[in-house]
Design an enzyme around this catalytic site. Sequence first.
Site, PDB file in Angstrom:
ATOM      1  N   THR A 189     -31.506 -41.883  -1.176  1.00  0.00           N
ATOM      2  CA  THR A 189     -32.715 -41.131  -0.825  1.00  0.00           C
ATOM      3  C   THR A 189     -32.426 -40.080   0.239  1.00  0.00           C
ATOM      4  O   THR A 189     -32.869 -38.931   0.120  1.00  0.00           O
ATOM      5  CB  THR A 189     -33.820 -42.083  -0.339  1.00  0.00           C
ATOM      6  OG1 THR A 189     -34.146 -42.991  -1.396  1.00  0.00           O
ATOM      7  CG2 THR A 189     -35.065 -41.313   0.066  1.00  0.00           C
ATOM      8  N   GLY A 238     -27.711 -45.016   0.501  1.00  0.00           N
ATOM      9  CA  GLY A 238     -28.239 -43.784   1.092  1.00  0.00           C
ATOM     10  C   GLY A 238     -28.597 -42.712   0.084  1.00  0.00           C
ATOM     11  O   GLY A 238     -28.559 -41.519   0.396  1.00  0.00           O
ATOM     12  N   ASP A 276     -37.750 -44.607  -7.929  1.00  0.00           N
ATOM     13  CA  ASP A 276     -37.428 -45.917  -7.352  1.00  0.00           C
ATOM     14  C   ASP A 276     -38.718 -46.556  -6.838  1.00  0.00           C
ATOM     15  O   ASP A 276     -39.417 -45.956  -6.024  1.00  0.00           O
ATOM     16  CB  ASP A 276     -36.443 -45.732  -6.197  1.00  0.00           C
ATOM     17  CG  ASP A 276     -35.910 -47.058  -5.661  1.00  0.00           C
ATOM     18  OD1 ASP A 276     -36.535 -48.101  -5.932  1.00  0.00           O
ATOM     19  OD2 ASP A 276     -34.883 -47.037  -4.967  1.00  0.00           O
TER      20      ASP A 276
END
Length: 342
Positions: free
Chosen positions: A45, A43, A68
Amino acid sequence: MAAPVDDEFEDAPDVEPLEPTLSNVIDQRSLRWIFVGGKGGVGKTTCSCSLAVQLSLVRDSVLIISTDPAHNISDAFDQKFSKVPTKVRGYDNLFAMEIDPSLGVAELPDEIFEEDNMLSMGKKMMQEAMSAFPGIDEAMSYAEVMRLVKGMNFSVVVFDTAPTGHTLRLLNFPTIVERGLGRLMQIKNQISPFISQMCNMLGLGDMNADQLASKLEETLPVIRSVSEQFKDPEQTTFICVCIAEFLSLYETERLIQELAKCSIDTHNIIVNQLVFPDPEKPCRMCEARHKIQSKYLDQMEDLYEDFHIAKLPLLPHEVRGVENVNTFSKLLLEPYKPPSGK
């Protein structure tokens, strides 16, 4: 009669745990670079986007950069972003951009060199030159991004980083570029006959070895400046995101050790996707999961007593879209209150 040894410690107060939020990061106005990273699938992001939202409430201008290749910030905000900083819908001072440093310098195809012995030898020398400083293509990509970002004068930049290995390369890019430049200067005369052709194929135009070295040297002052800022805890910090499982805890510890080697400040951990059973709605699976997570949470609190450890819940829905990110972001500043029985 002498008092027992333990008596002098009897009234010693317990060490107060640090506030389990990211308030310390939000309130530290001197910060310019904030990295959010950890193992894949924890999690990162959602947490980095939520942090950027909270920063936008107290800072003049905020940029969130995804390094990413999965580029999940477009999914989180439900808006397509590119290599250029783009304003996030619903905000006046929050911008986002996505880069893929791993693309860097592509491998040169054999077809270009055909059967010409001289060109074949040239390719081997080029490969030798590039392999002399591995990671230089990715590092130069980071360097170019940093040069652009520094010129835009955002008050704070949040990095939504790729899984751990990529993150450490990002933090080490100044060292890699400097080392690569030094190696290039040593072998530039050896590869000079082929450097112009290589630059043309890479889209850099006509350029000889001296010009290429000069171009790289232009970025060095910026790289050195960024490197100094990365190692300054007043300007840079790293937030580790994990889940309460063995592999994630192991990866977090490895990451914290590597950050210490790089002299990068870190004093915040987000433990995400925690299950809090509802006493009024018993669930054997939830209770079993909660028991496992509690064991690893206890270990984290013992191991990282000098860290701010924020605990975020597993939600029944995806955190997607500005409204959901806004709501989730408040959990970074207000500890989550699990359901309790009456």
